[in-house]
Scaffold this motif. Structure first.
Motif, mmCIF file in Angstrom:
data_model
loop_
_atom_site.group_PDB
_atom_site.id
_atom_site.type_symbol
_atom_site.label_atom_id
_atom_site.label_comp_id
_atom_site.label_asym_id
_atom_site.label_seq_id
_atom_site.Cartn_x
_atom_site.Cartn_y
_atom_site.Cartn_z
ATOM 1 N N ASN A 3 0.786 -1.159 0.088
ATOM 2 C CA ASN A 3 0.050 -0.068 -0.002
ATOM 3 C C ASN A 3 0.830 1.295 0.060
ATOM 4 O OD1 ASN A 3 -2.585 -1.398 0.273
ATOM 5 N ND2 ASN A 3 -1.768 -1.934 2.232
ATOM 6 N N LEU A 30 -6.566 -2.758 6.606
ATOM 7 C CA LEU A 30 -6.776 -3.119 5.011
ATOM 8 C C LEU A 30 -6.775 -4.824 4.967
ATOM 9 C CD1 LEU A 30 -4.960 -0.424 3.059
ATOM 10 C CD2 LEU A 30 -7.306 -0.805 3.314
ATOM 11 N N GLU A 33 -9.627 -6.362 6.657
ATOM 12 C CA GLU A 33 -10.819 -6.055 6.005
ATOM 13 C C GLU A 33 -10.846 -6.840 4.688
ATOM 14 O OE1 GLU A 33 -13.852 -4.193 6.295
ATOM 15 O OE2 GLU A 33 -13.266 -4.753 8.129
ATOM 16 N N VAL A 35 -8.786 -6.532 2.042
ATOM 17 C CA VAL A 35 -8.353 -5.909 0.705
ATOM 18 C C VAL A 35 -7.210 -6.667 0.465
ATOM 19 C CG1 VAL A 35 -7.865 -3.960 0.128
ATOM 20 C CG2 VAL A 35 -9.509 -3.942 1.605
ATOM 21 N N ARG A 37 -5.779 -5.751 -2.819
ATOM 22 C CA ARG A 37 -5.461 -5.004 -4.060
ATOM 23 C C ARG A 37 -4.756 -4.106 -3.242
ATOM 24 N NH1 ARG A 37 -7.163 -3.659 -9.092
ATOM 25 N NH2 ARG A 37 -9.266 -5.000 -8.691
ATOM 26 N N CYS A 39 -3.631 -0.683 -2.220
ATOM 27 C CA CYS A 39 -4.162 0.757 -1.986
ATOM 28 C C CYS A 39 -3.264 1.909 -1.955
ATOM 29 C CB CYS A 39 -5.342 0.440 -1.004
ATOM 30 S SG CYS A 39 -6.482 -0.492 -1.027
ATOM 31 N N ARG A 74 -13.084 2.138 -4.841
ATOM 32 C CA ARG A 74 -13.390 1.171 -3.678
ATOM 33 C C ARG A 74 -12.566 -0.089 -4.254
ATOM 34 N NH1 ARG A 74 -18.534 0.986 -1.115
ATOM 35 N NH2 ARG A 74 -18.555 2.897 -0.154
ATOM 36 N N PRO A 75 -11.742 -0.845 -3.493
ATOM 37 C CA PRO A 75 -10.918 -2.276 -3.963
ATOM 38 C C PRO A 75 -11.799 -3.085 -4.797
ATOM 39 C CG PRO A 75 -10.799 -1.777 -1.558
ATOM 40 C CD PRO A 75 -11.822 -0.757 -2.168
ATOM 41 N N ASP A 76 -13.113 -3.026 -4.837
ATOM 42 C CA ASP A 76 -13.751 -4.108 -5.342
ATOM 43 C C ASP A 76 -14.418 -3.729 -6.668
ATOM 44 O OD1 ASP A 76 -15.344 -2.412 -4.060
ATOM 45 O OD2 ASP A 76 -16.924 -4.174 -3.336
ATOM 46 N N CYS A 86 -5.768 0.719 -6.104
ATOM 47 C CA CYS A 86 -6.950 1.379 -5.672
ATOM 48 C C CYS A 86 -6.682 2.769 -5.087
ATOM 49 C CB CYS A 86 -7.960 0.452 -5.151
ATOM 50 S SG CYS A 86 -9.359 1.386 -4.374
ATOM 51 N N LEU A 88 -8.084 4.810 -2.823
ATOM 52 C CA LEU A 88 -9.320 4.796 -1.830
ATOM 53 C C LEU A 88 -9.704 6.119 -1.559
ATOM 54 C CD1 LEU A 88 -8.344 2.153 1.235
ATOM 55 C CD2 LEU A 88 -10.236 2.089 -0.696
ATOM 56 N N LEU A 125 -13.631 2.501 2.951
ATOM 57 C CA LEU A 125 -13.981 1.038 2.648
ATOM 58 C C LEU A 125 -15.514 0.852 2.414
ATOM 59 C CD1 LEU A 125 -11.383 -0.910 4.690
ATOM 60 C CD2 LEU A 125 -11.674 -0.383 2.045
#
Length: 169
Positions: A3, A30, A33, A35, A37, A39, A74-76, A86, A88, A125
């Motif tokens: 990140n 992160l 959660e 994540v 990807r 960020c 958003r990461p998704d 991403c 954020l 997030l």
């Protein structure tokens, strides 16, 4: 996961925890959660005057606050290519405001800062506290995450009521 954090402090303002801890606390959130990807997050530590100006400009609330989160991606997000970082968004924190609030809630300035950094990142997030159910879920997640961080003393209960119905964060 690599990140990237763009950390900045307004002249004459300092964060109550070191930059490396800010990064590791964000990495922890992160990771916890889920994540996967990479960020990018901008974290600004500013004066009460500056956060008041931002709060007025972005939220039409003409007063200082503790934290403001401005979401970008958003990461998704399905439009992001696999492995593409991403962006954020931005988290803006006001340590002087946070210090007074810490005294009101019986925490240290450093722990209150950790809580609000976590709070701001959870907003990026997709967490929110617009109703009681959302607020309870966000509080619970903050407590779980804070328990994993190197806090000065255990935070027995995250009191998110400072934000409920107050248009904060």
């Amino acid at each position: 996961m690599d990140n990237e954090y763009d950390l900045s402090c307004e002249e004459g303002v300092r964060a109550p925890i070191p930059d490396d801890e800010i990064r590791s606390d964000c990495d922890l959130v992160l990771r916890e959660e889920g994540v996967e990807r990479p960020c990018m997050v901008s974290i600004s530590v500013v004066s009460e005057g500056r956060i008041r100006t931002l709060n007025d400009a972005w939220r039409d609330v003409d007063r200082a606050t503790d934290v403001i989160s401005l979401e970008c991606e958003r990461p998704d997000d399905p439009s992001l290519a696999p492995g593409e970082p991403c962006e954020l968004g931005d988290i803006v924190l006001a340590p002087a405001y946070i210090a007074r609030q810490a005294a009101d809630f019986g925490t240290t300035e450093a722990d209150e800062f950790r809580l609000l950094l976590t709070h701001g990142l959870l907003h990026l997030l997709g967490y929110d506290h617009l109703d009681e159910e959302e607020a309870a879920g966000m509080e619970a997640r903050e407590e779980e995450l804070l328990a994993l961080m190197p806090c000065d003393a255990p935070i027995d209960h995250v009191v998110l009521t400072r934000h409920r119905g107050d248009d904060e964060a």
